[in-house]
Design a protein around this motif. Sequence first.
Motif, short mmCIF file in Angstrom:
data_model
loop_
_atom_site.label_atom_id
_atom_site.label_comp_id
_atom_site.label_asym_id
_atom_site.label_seq_id
_atom_site.Cartn_x
_atom_site.Cartn_y
_atom_site.Cartn_z
N TRP A 10 0.82 -1.16 -0.06
CA TRP A 10 0.01 -0.06 -0.06
C TRP A 10 0.81 1.33 0.03
N LYS A 14 0.67 4.87 -2.45
CA LYS A 14 -0.05 6.01 -1.71
C LYS A 14 0.42 7.32 -2.33
N GLU A 32 -8.92 -2.06 0.26
CA GLU A 32 -8.61 -3.44 0.64
C GLU A 32 -9.95 -4.39 0.26
N LEU A 136 -5.62 -5.07 -3.42
CA LEU A 136 -5.87 -3.63 -3.59
C LEU A 136 -6.81 -3.28 -4.93
#
Length: 181
Positions: A10, A14, A32, A136
């Motif tokens: 992640w 980001k 998620e 994701l």
Amino acid sequence: METITKQKIWESYKKHIELLAKVNNSYVYVGEYQNKRYLYMSDNIQQFFDIDLNTLLLSQSIGEDFLATRIHPEDYQILKVVTTKLLEFILSQPVEKRKDFKYISEFRGKNAEGKYVRIINQQQILELDENGNPYLLMGIADLSPNTAPLNNIKIQIVNFITGESFPLNKIEEKKLIEFTP
């Protein structure tokens, strides 16, 4: 996947997602898939819907509470069926091809003034888990420039590598859905 590995995955996305959110008027989100929680939601979601971003993120729910209150009830029921069919379609693809698809939908969403407007939502899988299942998911949503009344949900699955489009032709509510070529 281990929690540390998931966090690192992640974190690698980001800063790019945050930059994307700053350079356009869309709202951008990452979730998620299996845990049904948001990892990121851009501030400008408040321009689209009358919702407090902090409350939304604290609730950690991608699920029905948020969607059921912001999407037209008829559209929401169809989108729930389509989401199931979409997952079936993605899982029928070879693992190495599963991230090559984008799901585009156009539906009625309730804006901050309480009126239904056209929303165009695009979603794609960013990462798979160790079993090849969606992990994701990133979405980008915009107000549609088309202001004509929307009588049918518009849905399209596109392989963004080849440009090929795939209809979800087994959906029972066919008359309520318009598949865009």
